[in-house]
Design a protein around this motif. Structure first.
Motif, mmCIF file in Angstrom:
data_model
loop_
_atom_site.group_PDB
_atom_site.id
_atom_site.type_symbol
_atom_site.label_atom_id
_atom_site.label_comp_id
_atom_site.label_asym_id
_atom_site.label_seq_id
_atom_site.Cartn_x
_atom_site.Cartn_y
_atom_site.Cartn_z
ATOM 1 N N PRO A 270 0.805 -1.229 0.000
ATOM 2 C CA PRO A 270 0.000 0.000 0.000
ATOM 3 C C PRO A 270 0.838 1.279 0.000
ATOM 4 O O PRO A 270 0.475 2.259 -0.652
ATOM 5 N N CYS A 271 1.954 1.274 0.726
ATOM 6 C CA CYS A 271 2.801 2.467 0.785
ATOM 7 C C CYS A 271 3.341 2.817 -0.596
ATOM 8 O O CYS A 271 3.198 3.952 -1.074
ATOM 9 N N LEU A 272 3.952 1.845 -1.269
ATOM 10 C CA LEU A 272 4.539 2.107 -2.583
ATOM 11 C C LEU A 272 3.465 2.371 -3.634
ATOM 12 O O LEU A 272 3.681 3.172 -4.549
ATOM 13 N N SER A 273 2.318 1.727 -3.508
ATOM 14 C CA SER A 273 1.223 1.995 -4.448
ATOM 15 C C SER A 273 0.773 3.452 -4.334
ATOM 16 O O SER A 273 0.498 4.107 -5.348
ATOM 17 N N LEU B 166 2.564 5.884 -3.567
ATOM 18 C CA LEU B 166 3.623 6.747 -4.096
ATOM 19 C C LEU B 166 3.607 6.846 -5.614
ATOM 20 O O LEU B 166 4.169 7.790 -6.178
ATOM 21 N N GLN B 167 2.981 5.889 -6.278
ATOM 22 C CA GLN B 167 3.049 5.847 -7.734
ATOM 23 C C GLN B 167 2.539 7.129 -8.379
ATOM 24 O O GLN B 167 3.087 7.599 -9.374
ATOM 25 N N ARG B 168 1.481 7.703 -7.821
ATOM 26 C CA ARG B 168 0.916 8.922 -8.403
ATOM 27 C C ARG B 168 1.701 10.174 -7.997
ATOM 28 O O ARG B 168 1.431 11.262 -8.512
ATOM 29 N N GLU B 169 2.641 10.029 -7.063
ATOM 30 C CA GLU B 169 3.375 11.181 -6.551
ATOM 31 C C GLU B 169 4.735 11.365 -7.206
ATOM 32 O O GLU B 169 5.206 12.482 -7.358
ATOM 33 N N VAL B 170 5.384 10.267 -7.533
ATOM 34 C CA VAL B 170 6.744 10.357 -8.058
ATOM 35 C C VAL B 170 6.721 10.436 -9.581
ATOM 36 O O VAL B 170 5.862 9.854 -10.239
ATOM 37 N N GLY B 171 7.667 11.173 -10.118
ATOM 38 C CA GLY B 171 7.809 11.300 -11.559
ATOM 39 C C GLY B 171 9.206 10.933 -11.984
ATOM 40 O O GLY B 171 10.024 10.447 -11.180
ATOM 41 N N PRO B 172 9.555 11.201 -13.235
ATOM 42 C CA PRO B 172 10.886 10.847 -13.734
ATOM 43 C C PRO B 172 12.018 11.606 -13.042
ATOM 44 O O PRO B 172 13.174 11.184 -13.102
ATOM 45 N N ARG B 173 11.671 12.705 -12.377
ATOM 46 C CA ARG B 173 12.707 13.479 -11.672
ATOM 47 C C ARG B 173 12.898 13.015 -10.229
ATOM 48 O O ARG B 173 13.681 13.605 -9.490
ATOM 49 N N ASP B 174 12.175 11.965 -9.836
ATOM 50 C CA ASP B 174 12.245 11.462 -8.470
ATOM 51 C C ASP B 174 12.719 10.007 -8.462
ATOM 52 O O ASP B 174 12.683 9.334 -9.495
ATOM 53 N N GLU B 175 13.143 9.540 -7.296
ATOM 54 C CA GLU B 175 13.566 8.143 -7.165
ATOM 55 C C GLU B 175 13.121 7.600 -5.815
ATOM 56 O O GLU B 175 12.917 8.351 -4.860
ATOM 57 N N ILE B 176 12.931 6.286 -5.761
ATOM 58 C CA ILE B 176 12.565 5.601 -4.531
ATOM 59 C C ILE B 176 13.704 4.673 -4.140
ATOM 60 O O ILE B 176 14.186 3.882 -4.961
ATOM 61 N N ASP C 51 11.712 -9.081 -1.958
ATOM 62 C CA ASP C 51 11.200 -9.756 -3.156
ATOM 63 C C ASP C 51 9.953 -9.045 -3.674
ATOM 64 O O ASP C 51 9.771 -8.881 -4.883
ATOM 65 N N LEU C 52 9.095 -8.626 -2.744
ATOM 66 C CA LEU C 52 7.893 -7.886 -3.141
ATOM 67 C C LEU C 52 8.251 -6.593 -3.854
ATOM 68 O O LEU C 52 7.692 -6.276 -4.912
ATOM 69 N N VAL C 53 9.185 -5.845 -3.298
ATOM 70 C CA VAL C 53 9.565 -4.567 -3.893
ATOM 71 C C VAL C 53 10.164 -4.781 -5.279
ATOM 72 O O VAL C 53 9.799 -4.102 -6.248
ATOM 73 N N ARG C 54 11.075 -5.724 -5.403
ATOM 74 C CA ARG C 54 11.729 -5.960 -6.699
ATOM 75 C C ARG C 54 10.724 -6.457 -7.749
ATOM 76 O O ARG C 54 10.856 -6.122 -8.930
ATOM 77 N N ARG C 55 9.756 -7.232 -7.303
ATOM 78 C CA ARG C 55 8.791 -7.800 -8.251
ATOM 79 C C ARG C 55 7.784 -6.758 -8.730
ATOM 80 O O ARG C 55 7.465 -6.680 -9.921
ATOM 81 N N GLN C 56 7.279 -5.954 -7.805
ATOM 82 C CA GLN C 56 6.199 -5.043 -8.162
ATOM 83 C C GLN C 56 6.676 -3.627 -8.447
ATOM 84 O O GLN C 56 5.960 -2.867 -9.106
ATOM 85 N N TRP C 57 7.860 -3.245 -7.982
ATOM 86 C CA TRP C 57 8.380 -1.902 -8.227
ATOM 87 C C TRP C 57 9.847 -2.005 -8.682
ATOM 88 O O TRP C 57 10.763 -1.607 -7.960
ATOM 89 N N GLN D 173 7.589 2.940 6.441
ATOM 90 C CA GLN D 173 6.967 1.882 5.644
ATOM 91 C C GLN D 173 5.474 1.725 5.944
ATOM 92 O O GLN D 173 4.711 1.263 5.095
ATOM 93 N N ASP D 174 5.033 2.117 7.132
ATOM 94 C CA ASP D 174 3.640 1.943 7.525
ATOM 95 C C ASP D 174 2.799 3.195 7.291
ATOM 96 O O ASP D 174 1.911 3.530 8.069
ATOM 97 N N THR D 175 3.098 3.894 6.188
ATOM 98 C CA THR D 175 2.339 5.085 5.824
ATOM 99 C C THR D 175 1.738 4.922 4.435
ATOM 100 O O THR D 175 2.196 4.101 3.627
ATOM 101 N N GLU D 176 0.734 5.725 4.157
ATOM 102 C CA GLU D 176 0.179 5.871 2.819
ATOM 103 C C GLU D 176 0.018 7.354 2.556
ATOM 104 O O GLU D 176 -0.560 8.071 3.386
ATOM 105 N N VAL D 177 0.533 7.823 1.436
ATOM 106 C CA VAL D 177 0.516 9.252 1.145
ATOM 107 C C VAL D 177 -0.728 9.613 0.352
ATOM 108 O O VAL D 177 -1.232 8.815 -0.441
ATOM 109 N N LEU D 178 -1.207 10.829 0.564
ATOM 110 C CA LEU D 178 -2.371 11.329 -0.162
ATOM 111 C C LEU D 178 -1.909 12.181 -1.342
ATOM 112 O O LEU D 178 -0.765 12.666 -1.359
#
Length: 356
Positions: free
Chosen positions: A22-25, A27-37, A50-56, A91-96
């Motif tokens: 949920p946290c990384l999901s 972030l998807q709408r927040e980060v652009g090509p000028r940003d990195e995770i 494994d989850l991070v590498r597979r889905q992001w 890790q236990d956050t979700e951004v708006l």
């Protein structure tokens, strides 16, 4: 120094597979090509990496062989960052929506601003505020602004605060490097308060950015004994590392009273085991006096602001918000605040007159 990215978002993971998705999901709408995770994993055993590498796959993942602690892991992430700004997110956050832009806009609003922090609401209770930055007592006690209040009351004004809150904050990369990042000795808890304090001594301010909102999975009650130990220990470590010796001497009566107040807090939170956690903190400090002296030596090079300026911005009274101790605790806090305020005022006047 040239930076190839706008912002580097650093997330420390530790057995947080249920949170990372949920946290990384979010972030998807927040980060652009000028940003990195950048995800730093502290030896998780639940398949987090494994989850991070597979889905992001675009996220950078750095794996530690053991749990190096929150501060050390953040420092590692910052070493690999290419962004002009560093953004730290639990890790236990979700951004708006708008979280990142609002955080960075506040950071770039004034050259004197070094750090910015988000509005944090309870994940399980959206609309209920966990924090809008922090107030700091001169003893190092932290009081979360707006805790357990409706978020609407803190949603409209960008304000100067005394400390950022570590679950979501941003800092200029150059300021981070100037200050040396988080203190590795802390392991976990109080890192952001100590960083904010050092930033203020170096001449930088902290801002609360109300349009930058995160949901944080924080329990409404309960605190672990490990947390109590590190909170007690690291508060004292920061206190002894940041005030000059004459200031500490002037504040001695208030600091002693604050210790009694913290004994009350740990007893309320953990009973006898909580008191034992605080006593263990004293034992650690006695065995590691060299760490205090090292901190004081290292921080001389970035100190540009006298203590009296920082002391003037500190809270001089007790303002319990999460753990109040009921009506009796509130009454005791009000009574203790009278000598605490008097001590702060006297110390400030002497420090200012002598230029300390």
């Amino acid at each position: 120094m040239e930076h190839s990215k706008r912002a580097s978002i650093v997330i420390v993971a530790y057995n947080g597979i249920e949170y990372l998705g949920p946290c990384l999901s979010s972030l998807q709408r927040e980060v652009g090509p000028r940003d990195e995770i950048i995800v730093i994993d502290n030896a998780s055993t639940d398949g987090s990496t494994d989850l991070v590498r597979r889905q992001w796959p675009h996220a950078m993942v750095i794996e530690n062989m053991d749990n190096a602690g929150f501060g050390v892991a953040c420092n590692m992430g910052a070493e690999h960052a290419q962004g002009r700004h560093l953004v730290f997110l639990n890790q236990d956050t979700e951004v708006l929506p708008g979280w990142l832009d609002a955080l960075l806009e506040a950071l770039e609003s004034d050259d004197a601003v070094g750090l910015t922090t988000s509005a944090q609401q309870y994940l399980a209770h959206p609309g209920l505020l966990h924090s809008a930055g922090s107030d700091l007592h001169y003893s190092g006690l932290i009081f979360l602004r707006g805790a357990l209040q409706p978020a609407d009351g803190f949603a409209h004004r960008t304000e100067k605060v005394q400390s950022v809150v570590g679950a979501s904050f941003a800092i200029h990369t150059e300021v981070w490097r100037e200050l040396g990042g988080f203190e590795p000795e802390f392991f976990m808890y109080y890192e952001e308060m100590d960083l904010s304090w050092r930033a203020q001594l170096a001449g930088y301010g902290c801002l609360y950015a109300p349009k930058s909102v995160v949901y944080h999975d924080v329990p409404l009650s309960g605190v672990s004994l490990d947390k109590l130990h590190y909170i007690c220990r690291n508060r004292l470590l920061s206190l002894l590392g940041n005030w000059r010796w004459p200031t500490l001497l002037l504040l001695t009566p208030g600091l002693a009273l604050a210790e009694l107040a913290e004994f009350g807090f740990v007893a309320l939170a953990g009973r006898w085991r909580g008191i034992w956690a605080k006593l263990k903190a004293y034992g650690w400090l006695l065995r590691n006096c060299g760490s205090v002296l090292r901190l004081r030596r290292e921080r001389r090079s970035t100190r540009r602001v006298p203590d009296w300026v920082v002391l003037a911005e500190r809270t001089w009274t007790l303002q319990p918000r999460e753990f109040t101790g009921g009506h009796v605790g509130q009454m005791l806090a009000r009574l203790a605040s009278i000598p605490l305020y008097a001590n702060g005022w006297i110390a400030w006047r002497i420090c200012r007159s002598l230029g300390w």
